[in-house]
Each structure stands twice: as C-alpha cells, then as structure tokens.
Design a protein around this motif. Structure first.
Motif, PDB file in Angstrom:
ATOM      1  N   ASN B 180       0.812  -1.221   0.000  1.00 24.65           N
ATOM      2  CA  ASN B 180       0.000   0.000   0.000  1.00 24.65           C
ATOM      3  C   ASN B 180       0.844   1.270   0.000  1.00 24.65           C
ATOM      4  O   ASN B 180       0.320   2.351  -0.208  1.00 24.65           O
ATOM      5  CB  ASN B 180      -0.933   0.018   1.222  1.00 24.65           C
ATOM      6  CG  ASN B 180      -2.059  -1.002   1.069  1.00 24.65           C
ATOM      7  OD1 ASN B 180      -2.353  -1.437  -0.045  1.00 24.65           O
ATOM      8  ND2 ASN B 180      -2.674  -1.390   2.174  1.00 24.65           N
ATOM      9  N   ASP B 181       2.128   1.134   0.276  1.00 20.20           N
ATOM     10  CA  ASP B 181       2.988   2.316   0.287  1.00 20.20           C
ATOM     11  C   ASP B 181       3.166   2.819  -1.153  1.00 20.20           C
ATOM     12  O   ASP B 181       3.497   2.047  -2.057  1.00 20.20           O
ATOM     13  CB  ASP B 181       4.354   1.954   0.883  1.00 20.20           C
ATOM     14  CG  ASP B 181       5.162   3.192   1.228  1.00 20.20           C
ATOM     15  OD1 ASP B 181       5.380   3.413   2.426  1.00 20.20           O
ATOM     16  OD2 ASP B 181       5.547   3.942   0.307  1.00 20.20           O
ATOM     17  N   ASP B 182       2.932   4.113  -1.333  1.00 17.60           N
ATOM     18  CA  ASP B 182       2.991   4.674  -2.692  1.00 17.60           C
ATOM     19  C   ASP B 182       4.361   4.503  -3.344  1.00 17.60           C
ATOM     20  O   ASP B 182       4.471   4.447  -4.562  1.00 17.60           O
ATOM     21  CB  ASP B 182       2.643   6.168  -2.656  1.00 17.60           C
ATOM     22  CG  ASP B 182       1.184   6.361  -2.286  1.00 17.60           C
ATOM     23  OD1 ASP B 182       0.408   5.392  -2.437  1.00 17.60           O
ATOM     24  OD2 ASP B 182       0.820   7.474  -1.829  1.00 17.60           O
ATOM     25  N   ASP B 183       5.388   4.438  -2.492  1.00 18.44           N
ATOM     26  CA  ASP B 183       6.741   4.334  -3.050  1.00 18.44           C
ATOM     27  C   ASP B 183       7.151   2.897  -3.355  1.00 18.44           C
ATOM     28  O   ASP B 183       8.263   2.652  -3.796  1.00 18.44           O
ATOM     29  CB  ASP B 183       7.763   4.916  -2.067  1.00 18.44           C
ATOM     30  CG  ASP B 183       7.585   6.425  -1.931  1.00 18.44           C
ATOM     31  OD1 ASP B 183       7.209   7.048  -2.945  1.00 18.44           O
ATOM     32  OD2 ASP B 183       7.794   6.958  -0.829  1.00 18.44           O
ATOM     33  N   GLY B 321      11.625  -1.921   2.280  1.00 12.69           N
ATOM     34  CA  GLY B 321      12.334  -2.265   1.049  1.00 12.69           C
ATOM     35  C   GLY B 321      12.554  -1.079   0.124  1.00 12.69           C
ATOM     36  O   GLY B 321      12.952  -1.241  -1.024  1.00 12.69           O
ATOM     37  N   ILE B 322      12.283   0.138   0.620  1.00 18.16           N
ATOM     38  CA  ILE B 322      12.423   1.311  -0.244  1.00 18.16           C
ATOM     39  C   ILE B 322      13.889   1.735  -0.329  1.00 18.16           C
ATOM     40  O   ILE B 322      14.364   2.183  -1.366  1.00 18.16           O
ATOM     41  CB  ILE B 322      11.504   2.441   0.257  1.00 18.16           C
ATOM     42  CG1 ILE B 322      10.040   1.990   0.067  1.00 18.16           C
ATOM     43  CG2 ILE B 322      11.754   3.761  -0.476  1.00 18.16           C
ATOM     44  CD1 ILE B 322       9.025   2.802   0.810  1.00 18.16           C
TER      45      ILE B 322
END
Ligand code: SF4
Lengths: 86, 368
Positions: B180-183, B321-322
């Motif tokens: 769900n994270d935009d990045d 994991g970004i």
C-alpha cells in the motif's frame, strides 16, 4: 531467534499431570527439552523441527540431517550452544 | 566460516542461478519478507550471484526490528523499577530503547535473563515464587505459539507470578502495508516458510489476487531461496500472479493444526504499531481477556511516554524495502552493531546488521 532447528527425539516424558509431553531432543552434541504439544504424532526416534523450545513439525531423517549440516556450516548452531551455557 | 562455494549444494545453486538468468528478460524486484531469509541471502553471497536484472529487497520480517521503542522502554522500566525478573530472546535484550537496552539494565543490576525458550521462563517463575517473572514475548506467527504455550503452562501449573509483555506481529498485514505504500516497487514476494508451517497458506491467496503479485512460500537454505526466486521470476515473465509453495516438504497448506488451536485459544488479533513503519491495522496478537492475569500490560501499571525515533535512522524505509541498508547515511558510520542507532543493526536477522557483518560483499551488492 526465528530459526527452527531439526533434532532427534531421544525420550519423552509427561508433565502437568500427563497433559503435556516434553521430549529430550538431541541436536548434534547438545540435548535440550522441547514441548511436543504441536506435534501429537511425534514419537521417540522421530526427527522434529524445534523453534524456541517447541517442536513445530516432524521431518524425515534425510531432511533433518541436511538442514542441521547447513546450519552448522554457517555457524547458526552456535546460538543454541550459547544459550545452553547461560 | 565457510563460504557457499564449499557446500555440497553449491553446484545446484549455480545451476538455478543460470536458470534465473536465462528466464529473466526484464528487470524484476522481489521482496523476501523474512529476516532469516535476508540473513541467509546475504551471508551466503547469493545477492551478488543473481543476474543484474533480478533485484532482491529486504522486508520487515525481523521481529526484533519492528518492536516499538516504547515497548522496549516498558520492558526496561519493568526490569528496573518493578523488581521483576525480565526474560526474553537474546537479540531482544540488545536493542536500544530510548535510553538504553535491557542488557544495559542488566549490567546496572536489574535481573534480566536471556532465554532460549519462553517455557524456561515459566520454570524460573516456579523456582522464584516470591518474584514476578515477565517474558518479553516478541515474534511472528512462528514464535507466537511457543509464547502462547508458556501462558498455558503457567495456567496448568497454577503459576501466578508469570506474565508476558506481548509484541507479536503478523506477516500478511505487513505485506499489505508494504504494497500500500505509494513508493513501493515490489513485484513479487518470497513468503516466510516457517510462518506458513504454522499458519498454512490460505491467507496468501487473497493477497496475490488483490495486488496481482506472485507469492512463493520459500525455505531459508540457499537452494530453497534460489528455487523460490526462480519460481517468482517465471511467474513474472509469464504475467502470472499465483501462490506457490517451494517449501512443501515442511509447509502443509493447512499449517499446523495444534499450533493454530493454541494461538486461537490464547490470543486475539489486534492493531499493532511497528517500529519504523507505524500502526498497521489487525497486524498483531494480544492476550485474550480470559488470560489477562498473565498480561504484563494489565498486571503492572506502566505508563511510558511514546518517544520519537532517532531522526537519523531510516529503518522504516529499509524495512519496507524502499532503501537498502548501505543507502542510509549513518550505515557503518554513526550506526554499527557495537553502537546501533536502530534495531535493524542489532538483530542478526536485521537487514542493516546482515549487510554490516558481510560488508566484504558490499561492493558487489552496491552494484545491484
Ligand atoms: S544503518 Fe542504522 S541508522 Fe541506518 S537504517 Fe539501519 S539501523 Fe537505522
């Protein structure tokens, strides 16, 4: 701490008025206690995968041996030994 | 320490690596959720054996890393001000709280003990009837049954001076939070083998459907990992998104029935805050009210103020994991395993510690 280590069930005793089965499980040269509550079918001579003192599944001997060898090679069994000494 | 090239399995790993290289025609990014898998990938040098277009990023599956700061402060407070015998797993005691770690409390005289199993803590409670014993119960679904069992043992034995401080986390909601994270740019997942050995695989079907991602339940040995990666890459190349089980020799689709029964009996699912990530709805376990006598949160009145994390630590980005550990400006400088700024530098399953310990491999990793 997330590791599950395979070992051989050497003996089984009951505790808490027979409600709980606790096994002596041998991991290479070390023997530790493990609860068998999550593997009701496990018996003496079986190999089980033990995670933080609880057996979570029965494995065959070949699988147990391979996994144990691997863990030993990469030095992950040391953790078990360290905790035995404390 | 031996290196992978010395293993009997090295040839098999190399063959799978070739197959991955032949199969991957485009760049793919895959996350392994479990910290044990991160550790194994880094330690065995598998990351630099992968072809350039297959990139592994490391997930939030290190229980020690995601335990919130205020929970550690709470444990420290219990050990120092309530005179309890505070027990937990080794890694947990080393994680810095806002002031210090539990091991530092121990050095200052508190009764803090490293245990291999929560069941040992119940024994300690039996042997010390005049003392309160608290087990700091962290972990994912693999560890939760053992922690639950300790409560049942205490109950059966009539031990009243035992309680647990729970900080349990669950994998499927963490996968949702990552997606769900935009990045997020994750295209496929290796799901954690031992977690699924307990829980089974049914929770993962809706995830692969919802996010259209391949999910492969995978073990943690080198051959398991490369097989799992190949299975994900094959699906990605074919445009598929299925749930597959690489670890079927251990993971039965329905999981471990007894373990699930014990979990169900002792715990209920609740919201949970993850260190570095924030609150994730329905992502943890709390003791059921029938067991409140064993709940350290209820037994002891500890009101700990929530403190903010060191602004220098980017653990949240690393856990999702970004960012890779070595992309953190503090990595190896202000933050080392001897003096960690954040939890992922403490636990052997934390990505930062894994990268640090095997930093001889870093140069190659950096090129990936
Ligand atoms: S290297 Fe240290 S400061 Fe940077 S993210 Fe990892 S734990 Fe935090």
């Amino acid at each position: 701490m997330c590791l599950a280590i395979p070992g051989l069930i050497r003996s089984i005793e009951s505790r808490y008025d027979g409600m709980v089965r606790i096994a002596k499980v041998q991991f290479g040269g070390i023997t530790k206690e493990a609860s068998l509550e999550m593997v009701p079918a496990a018996k003496e001579g079986d190999y089980v995968l033990v995670h933080v003192g609880v057996a979570i599944s029965i494995v065959n001997e070949e699988e147990a041996r391979k996994t144990f060898e691997y863990l030993e090679q990469i030095g992950e069994i040391d953790e078990l030994i360290e905790h035995t000494q404390i | 320490m031996k290196y992978l090239s010395e293993y009997r399995d090295a040839d098999i790993v190399a063959q799978y690596m070739d197959e991955i290289a032949r199969t991957a025609t485009r760049p793919w990014t895959i996350m392994e959720v479990c910290g044990g898998q991160t550790h194994s990938l880094v330690k065995n040098g598998l990351l630099q054996m992968l072809p350039d277009n297959v990139r592994m990023v490391h997930g939030p599956g290190c229980p020690v890393c995601v335990t919130p700061l205020y929970q550690i402060d709470k444990a420290v407070h219990l050990a120092e001000n309530h005179g309890v015998i505070l027990c937990s797993y080794g890694d947990m005691l080393r994680v810095p709280g806002s002031k210090h770690s539990l091991l530092e409390s121990k050095a200052a005289g508190a009764d803090v003990r490293i245990l291999y199993s929560p069941l040992e803590a119940v024994k300690i409670a039996q042997e010390n009837p005049t003392k309160e014993v608290v087990f700091f119960a962290v972990g994912f679904e693999t560890t939760a049954p053992a922690n639950a069992l300790s409560v049942l043992h205490a109950q059966r034995a009539g031990v009243k001076n035992y309680s647990i401080l729970t900080s349990h986390v669950l994998v499927p909601p963490a996968i949702e939070a990552v997606m769900n994270d935009d990045d997020s740019f994750i295209q496929g997942f290796l799901a954690a083998g031992h977690v699924c050995a307990i829980m089974g695989v049914s929770e993962y079907y809706p995830l692969s459907e919802k996010y259209k991602i391949p999910l492969v339940v995978t073990g943690f040995e080198p051959v398991d990992l490369v097989q799992g990666i190949l299975m994900v890459v094959r699906q990605l190349e074919k445009g598929e998104h299925k749930l597959e089980n690489q670890y079927s020799r251990i993971v039965h689709p329905e999981g471990n029935h007894e373990a699930r029964k014990i979990l169900e009996q002792v715990f209920e699912v609740s919201d949970r805050e993850w260190r570095g990530i924030g609150n994730i709805p329905m992502s943890g376990y709390e003791l059921r009210s029938e067991f409140s006598a064993y709940d350290a949160n209820i037994k002891f009145d500890v009101n700990i103020e929530k403190v903010s994390e060191s602004p220098d630590c980017i653990a949240g980005l690393v856990l999702k994991g970004i960012k890779k550990p070595h992309e953190c400006p503090q990595f190896g400088k202000k933050c080392t395993p001897q003096s960690p700024l954040g939890a992922p530098m403490v636990s052997s399953e934390g990505a930062c510690a894994a990268y640090y310990h095997f930093s001889n491999m870093l140069e190659t990793i950096e090129e990936i």
